[in-house]
Write a protein that holds these residues in place. Structure first.
Motif, mmCIF file in Angstrom:
data_model
loop_
_atom_site.group_PDB
_atom_site.id
_atom_site.type_symbol
_atom_site.label_atom_id
_atom_site.label_comp_id
_atom_site.label_asym_id
_atom_site.label_seq_id
_atom_site.Cartn_x
_atom_site.Cartn_y
_atom_site.Cartn_z
ATOM 1 N N LEU A 140 0.832 -1.209 0.000
ATOM 2 C CA LEU A 140 0.000 0.000 0.000
ATOM 3 C C LEU A 140 0.866 1.258 0.000
ATOM 4 N N ARG A 141 1.943 1.229 0.773
ATOM 5 C CA ARG A 141 2.840 2.394 0.799
ATOM 6 C C ARG A 141 3.545 2.580 -0.544
ATOM 7 N N ILE A 142 3.942 1.496 -1.184
ATOM 8 C CA ILE A 142 4.571 1.595 -2.506
ATOM 9 C C ILE A 142 3.570 2.155 -3.509
ATOM 10 N N ALA A 143 2.346 1.656 -3.481
ATOM 11 C CA ALA A 143 1.319 2.157 -4.402
ATOM 12 C C ALA A 143 1.081 3.649 -4.174
ATOM 13 N N MET A 144 1.041 4.056 -2.935
ATOM 14 C CA MET A 144 0.841 5.478 -2.631
ATOM 15 C C MET A 144 2.011 6.312 -3.149
ATOM 16 N N ARG A 145 3.233 5.823 -2.953
ATOM 17 C CA ARG A 145 4.402 6.577 -3.421
ATOM 18 C C ARG A 145 4.401 6.685 -4.938
ATOM 19 N N LEU A 146 4.031 5.605 -5.611
ATOM 20 C CA LEU A 146 3.991 5.626 -7.075
ATOM 21 C C LEU A 146 2.875 6.517 -7.599
ATOM 22 N N ALA A 147 1.819 6.693 -6.814
ATOM 23 C CA ALA A 147 0.710 7.556 -7.234
ATOM 24 C C ALA A 147 1.137 9.012 -7.366
ATOM 25 N N VAL A 148 2.196 9.402 -6.658
ATOM 26 C CA VAL A 148 2.664 10.793 -6.723
ATOM 27 C C VAL A 148 4.006 10.919 -7.444
ATOM 28 N N ALA A 149 4.509 9.807 -7.986
ATOM 29 C CA ALA A 149 5.823 9.815 -8.646
ATOM 30 C C ALA A 149 5.761 10.566 -9.974
ATOM 31 N N ASP A 150 6.907 11.096 -10.357
ATOM 32 C CA ASP A 150 7.068 11.763 -11.645
ATOM 33 C C ASP A 150 6.967 10.712 -12.745
ATOM 34 N N ARG A 151 5.960 10.831 -13.590
ATOM 35 C CA ARG A 151 5.737 9.820 -14.632
ATOM 36 C C ARG A 151 6.813 9.857 -15.716
ATOM 37 N N LYS A 152 7.498 10.968 -15.842
ATOM 38 C CA LYS A 152 8.556 11.071 -16.848
ATOM 39 C C LYS A 152 9.862 10.458 -16.366
ATOM 40 N N ASN A 153 10.008 10.343 -15.065
ATOM 41 C CA ASN A 153 11.227 9.792 -14.469
ATOM 42 C C ASN A 153 10.819 8.827 -13.348
ATOM 43 N N PRO A 154 10.221 7.673 -13.709
ATOM 44 C CA PRO A 154 9.689 6.776 -12.685
ATOM 45 C C PRO A 154 10.787 6.155 -11.820
ATOM 46 N N PRO A 155 10.496 5.958 -10.545
ATOM 47 C CA PRO A 155 11.493 5.379 -9.637
ATOM 48 C C PRO A 155 11.695 3.889 -9.888
ATOM 49 N N THR A 156 12.844 3.408 -9.494
ATOM 50 C CA THR A 156 13.146 1.982 -9.569
ATOM 51 C C THR A 156 12.698 1.314 -8.273
ATOM 52 N N THR A 157 12.693 0.002 -8.288
ATOM 53 C CA THR A 157 12.354 -0.743 -7.077
ATOM 54 C C THR A 157 13.342 -0.421 -5.963
ATOM 55 N N ARG A 158 14.611 -0.330 -6.299
ATOM 56 C CA ARG A 158 15.626 -0.009 -5.287
ATOM 57 C C ARG A 158 15.370 1.376 -4.685
#
Length: 145
Positions: free
Chosen positions: A11-29
């Motif tokens: 749930l926390r990962i999903a929340m973080r990805l919901a606000v992530a920059d779509r042009k520069n998406p974060p990696t799993t690490r």
């Protein structure tokens, strides 16, 4: 009812990805580091979220993690049910089985409470969870070292 550590992290990962920059998406690490969890645990959770259609993961240059439309707008109750699995709150049929299981009212009372828990989550989405003040805090989590 207490969620497993994996569900909590999902749930926390999903929340973080919901606000992530779509042009520069974060990696799993990067997400693992931002959430202060071991990479291996985050990788397992991301794989599970991929299988559920919540996260899209791309490898290589320009790759990274992104939340799918389903992940953003799907029911939180459905997601938690999928992550937790549907089962009894107590182990009436565990070994050894509970001697009260044939005439116990606790099991049905706990099932009703569990159903109410999920029903309370059903109308909520990940997108709802990242509304202010949560979204700005999530965006402030460092992703790039």
């Amino acid at each position: 009812m207490r969620l497993t550590k994996s569900t909590d992290l999902a749930l926390r990962i999903a929340m973080r990805l919901a606000v992530a920059d779509r042009k520069n998406p974060p990696t799993t690490r990067e997400v693992a580091d931002a959430m202060s969890v071991p990479y291996t645990h985050a990788a397992k959770v991301v794989t599970r979220l991929q299988h559920l259609g919540v996260v899209d993961a791309r490898r290589g240059r320009g790759g990274g993690l992104s939340l799918t439309h389903t992940g953003r707008t799907g029911s939180l109750g459905r997601l938690v049910r999928e992550l937790e699995g549907v089962g009894d709150v107590v182990g009436c049929e565990d070994e050894p089985p509970c001697p009260l299981r044939a005439a116990c009212r606790l099991r049905s009372a706990l099932r009703a409470a569990q159903d109410a828990f999920y029903a309370a989550l059903d109308p909520i989405t990940v997108q709802d969870l990242v509304a202010s003040p949560t979204g700005p805090v999530l965006m402030g989590l460092p992703l790039r070292g």
